[in-house]
Design an enzyme around this catalytic site. Structure first.
Site, PDB file in Angstrom:
ATOM      1  CG  ASP A 155      -9.355  38.125  37.200  1.00  0.00           C
ATOM      2  OD1 ASP A 155      -9.994  37.075  36.969  1.00  0.00           O
ATOM      3  OD2 ASP A 155      -9.873  39.257  37.154  1.00  0.00           O
ATOM      4  CG  HIS A 200     -21.867  44.417  40.599  1.00  0.00           C
ATOM      5  ND1 HIS A 200     -22.165  45.325  39.605  1.00  0.00           N
ATOM      6  CD2 HIS A 200     -20.855  43.643  40.107  1.00  0.00           C
ATOM      7  CE1 HIS A 200     -21.374  45.093  38.555  1.00  0.00           C
ATOM      8  NE2 HIS A 200     -20.581  44.086  38.839  1.00  0.00           N
ATOM      9  CG  ASP A 201     -19.905  40.116  39.309  1.00  0.00           C
ATOM     10  OD1 ASP A 201     -20.685  40.799  38.631  1.00  0.00           O
ATOM     11  OD2 ASP A 201     -18.666  40.093  39.138  1.00  0.00           O
ATOM     12  N   GLY A 230      -5.188  33.190  40.559  1.00  0.00           N
ATOM     13  CA  GLY A 230      -5.832  32.376  41.589  1.00  0.00           C
ATOM     14  C   GLY A 230      -7.334  32.557  41.572  1.00  0.00           C
ATOM     15  CG  ASP A 231     -11.514  30.418  42.680  1.00  0.00           C
ATOM     16  OD1 ASP A 231     -12.051  31.099  43.585  1.00  0.00           O
ATOM     17  OD2 ASP A 231     -12.153  29.698  41.899  1.00  0.00           O
TER      18      ASP A 231
HETATM   19  N1  SAM Z   1     -12.570  44.597  38.645  1.00  0.00           N
HETATM   20  C1  SAM Z   1     -12.703  44.626  37.201  1.00  0.00           C
HETATM   21  C2  SAM Z   1     -13.426  45.881  36.751  1.00  0.00           C
HETATM   22  O1  SAM Z   1     -14.273  46.383  37.485  1.00  0.00           O
HETATM   23  O2  SAM Z   1     -13.158  46.354  35.641  1.00  0.00           O
HETATM   24  C3  SAM Z   1     -13.436  43.421  36.669  1.00  0.00           C
HETATM   25  C4  SAM Z   1     -14.800  43.178  37.231  1.00  0.00           C
HETATM   26  S1  SAM Z   1     -15.594  41.764  36.524  1.00  0.00           S
HETATM   27  C5  SAM Z   1     -17.249  42.110  36.748  1.00  0.00           C
HETATM   28  C6  SAM Z   1     -15.305  40.495  37.707  1.00  0.00           C
HETATM   29  C7  SAM Z   1     -13.862  39.997  37.716  1.00  0.00           C
HETATM   30  O3  SAM Z   1     -13.715  39.012  38.722  1.00  0.00           O
HETATM   31  C8  SAM Z   1     -13.456  39.349  36.408  1.00  0.00           C
HETATM   32  O4  SAM Z   1     -12.218  39.848  36.002  1.00  0.00           O
HETATM   33  C9  SAM Z   1     -13.386  37.883  36.763  1.00  0.00           C
HETATM   34  O5  SAM Z   1     -12.449  37.177  35.958  1.00  0.00           O
HETATM   35  C10 SAM Z   1     -12.980  37.936  38.204  1.00  0.00           C
HETATM   36  N2  SAM Z   1     -13.357  36.742  38.960  1.00  0.00           N
HETATM   37  C11 SAM Z   1     -14.553  36.127  38.972  1.00  0.00           C
HETATM   38  N3  SAM Z   1     -14.534  35.071  39.794  1.00  0.00           N
HETATM   39  C12 SAM Z   1     -13.291  35.015  40.313  1.00  0.00           C
HETATM   40  C13 SAM Z   1     -12.645  34.140  41.233  1.00  0.00           C
HETATM   41  N4  SAM Z   1     -13.305  33.119  41.777  1.00  0.00           N
HETATM   42  N5  SAM Z   1     -11.363  34.382  41.554  1.00  0.00           N
HETATM   43  C14 SAM Z   1     -10.681  35.422  40.994  1.00  0.00           C
HETATM   44  N6  SAM Z   1     -11.236  36.294  40.118  1.00  0.00           N
HETATM   45  C15 SAM Z   1     -12.532  36.085  39.784  1.00  0.00           C
HETATM   46  C1  ASE Z   2     -20.478  42.510  35.860  1.00  0.00           C
HETATM   47  C2  ASE Z   2     -20.544  43.701  35.174  1.00  0.00           C
HETATM   48  C3  ASE Z   2     -21.187  43.705  33.956  1.00  0.00           C
HETATM   49  C4  ASE Z   2     -21.023  41.328  35.371  1.00  0.00           C
HETATM   50  C5  ASE Z   2     -21.679  41.326  34.159  1.00  0.00           C
HETATM   51  C6  ASE Z   2     -21.755  42.519  33.443  1.00  0.00           C
HETATM   52  C7  ASE Z   2     -21.420  44.731  33.024  1.00  0.00           C
HETATM   53  C8  ASE Z   2     -22.157  44.165  31.980  1.00  0.00           C
HETATM   54  N1  ASE Z   2     -22.330  42.830  32.245  1.00  0.00           N
HETATM   55  O1  ASE Z   2     -19.873  42.489  37.054  1.00  0.00           O
HETATM   56  C9  ASE Z   2     -20.958  46.154  33.066  1.00  0.00           C
HETATM   57  C10 ASE Z   2     -21.729  47.081  33.925  1.00  0.00           C
HETATM   58  N2  ASE Z   2     -23.117  46.949  33.801  1.00  0.00           N
HETATM   59  C11 ASE Z   2     -23.818  47.145  32.660  1.00  0.00           C
HETATM   60  C12 ASE Z   2     -25.267  46.949  32.759  1.00  0.00           C
HETATM   61  O2  ASE Z   2     -23.315  47.472  31.616  1.00  0.00           O
END
Ligand code: SAM
Ligand code: ASE
Length: 350
Positions: A216, A260-261, A240-241
């Site tokens: 992350d 999904h992001d 890292g990124d």
């Molecule tokens: N996988 C975890 C979960 O489902 O509980 C976290 C999901 S969260 C929606 C997206 C994750 O991607 C975050 O922890 C964020 O910090 C990480 N992230 C976003 N952009 C990133 C990047 N460019 N490189 C590495 N990690 C990244």
């Molecule tokens: C993401 C997950 C979430 C980015 C933004 C988010 C959630 C809330 N905001 O990847 C969790 C799951 N979705 C909902 C609607 O709670």
């Protein structure tokens, strides 16, 4: 249209009224979480009157009584009526104690706090988001729509809250997510965007023979180590990124709530990058809430997709869209597994 409504719904629209007023139920739960009502009742050795609750928390007795009664109404608290003229006494239910009080192993307190403090204000702009077809981060936070995680991680406090939200769902879905498809054949697992390491912990328990790396962003890894890591954890972190930097070597790459992001373009870029570093026989595991192929459900996932519109550049997809992206990136042998819980899994091999 009218022929779809039952006569009773035309006479009195119960379901519609429930939906229109539904936000009050959410907000009653959120307010009780914020005020510490569930924590107080869960740790109290005996049932408490509204006045005792109000006194303990330094809040109004009248407001507390109304809120407690509403929570009894939705069966999240219990009430005991005593002898006449004596105040009624409120106590926790098992559900409130396990899921809404802070800090327990299965607590969803952080989910409620995030929905209350971040999601709810954002959803005030839902009509604008639908009108414009893009997230509202510019209007709400002054951050450009493509800077997704700059908007989510605006301060250390916001980062901690988001990480708390991400972390807590895996106490419910984590075991199923990592065991729905047998992953024992993979020895070096990399959880890309693995955040707090909550899923990694389930992986190390289910597959003690495998090593797990959580990848992350540096600031996230720092916070994860400081606030979420446990003595007994055996996974490691790698900062890292995933768009900019080289990916660690592994034979299974996990993307949980990552695709999904992002726009389809960025999803393809990331999947191709994974395909490039993955050795033959290796794979990628997607963990996402899957829409039905015809998008008629599940309702929670349809609503998640609107949430992704509000906060990100992504969306929730049906299996065929993920399968298409995986094949386009060079992966094959795609296996889709619905878990029956919120998050489903898709495995594809190189
Ligand atoms: N996988 C975890 C979960 O489902 O509980 C976290 C999901 S969260 C929606 C997206 C994750 O991607 C975050 O922890 C964020 O910090 C990480 N992230 C976003 N952009 C990133 C990047 N460019 N490189 C590495 N990690 C990244
Ligand atoms: C993401 C997950 C979430 C980015 C933004 C988010 C959630 C809330 N905001 O990847 C969790 C799951 N979705 C909902 C609607 O709670």
């Amino acid at each position: 249209m009218a022929e779809n409504l039952s006569q009773s719904e035309l006479d009195y629209p119960f379901k519609l009224l429930e939906y229109i007023h539904g936000f009050r139920v959410s907000k009653a739960i959120f307010a009780a979480c914020e005020l510490g009502i569930f924590d107080l009742l869960a740790t109290s050795p005996c049932a408490l009157s509204a006045q005792q609750v109000a006194q303990a928390l330094g809040i109004s007795t009248d407001g507390t009584e109304r809120l407690l009664n509403a929570l009894v109404g939705i069966e999240i608290l219990q009430v005991e009526t005593q002898a006449e003229h004596k105040p009624v006494l409120y106590s926790s239910t098992d559900v409130a104690g396990v899921y809404l009080a802070k800090g327990g192993a299965k607590s969803l307190h952080n989910m409620a706090i995030y929905q209350s403090q971040t999601t709810y204000p954002l959803w005030n702009h839902l009509a604008d988001a639908v009108r414009e077809g893009k997230n509202q981060n510019e209007k709400v936070f002054g951050i450009p729509p493509e800077e997704i995680f700059q908007a989510i991680y605006r301060s250390e406090e916001d980062m901690l809250k988001f990480m708390g939200l991400m972390d807590c769902v895996w106490s419910l879905d984590g075991h199923d997510a990592v065991t729905a498809i047998d992953l024992a054949g993979f020895r070096n697992i990399v959880d890309l965007g693995g955040c707090t390491g909550a899923l990694a912990r389930h992986l190390t328990k289910a597959y003690p023979g495998s090593s797990v790396v959580v990848f992350d962003m540096p600031v996230v890894v720092e916070m994860a180590k400081k606030h979420f890591l446990r003595e007994s954890d055996t996974f490691t972190f790698h900062s890292g990124d995933f768009f900019q930097n080289e990916l660690p070597v592994g034979d299974l790459y996990i993307l949980t709530r990552i695709l999904h992001d992002w726009s389809d373009d960025k999803c393809l870029t990331l999947l191709k990058k994974i395909h490039d570093v993955c050795k033959p026989g290796g794979g990628v595991l997607l963990v996402e809430a899957l829409l039905l192929e015809n998008r008629r459900g599940p309702l929670q996932t349809q609503l998640f997709s609107l949430n992704m519109l509000m906060q990100t550049e992504g969306r929730e997809h049906p299996p065929s869209e993920y399968t298409g992206m995986l094949r386009q990136s060079g992966f094959g042998d795609v296996q889709v597994c619905r878990t029956g819980k919120t998050y489903d899994v898709i495995l594809a091999l190189k």
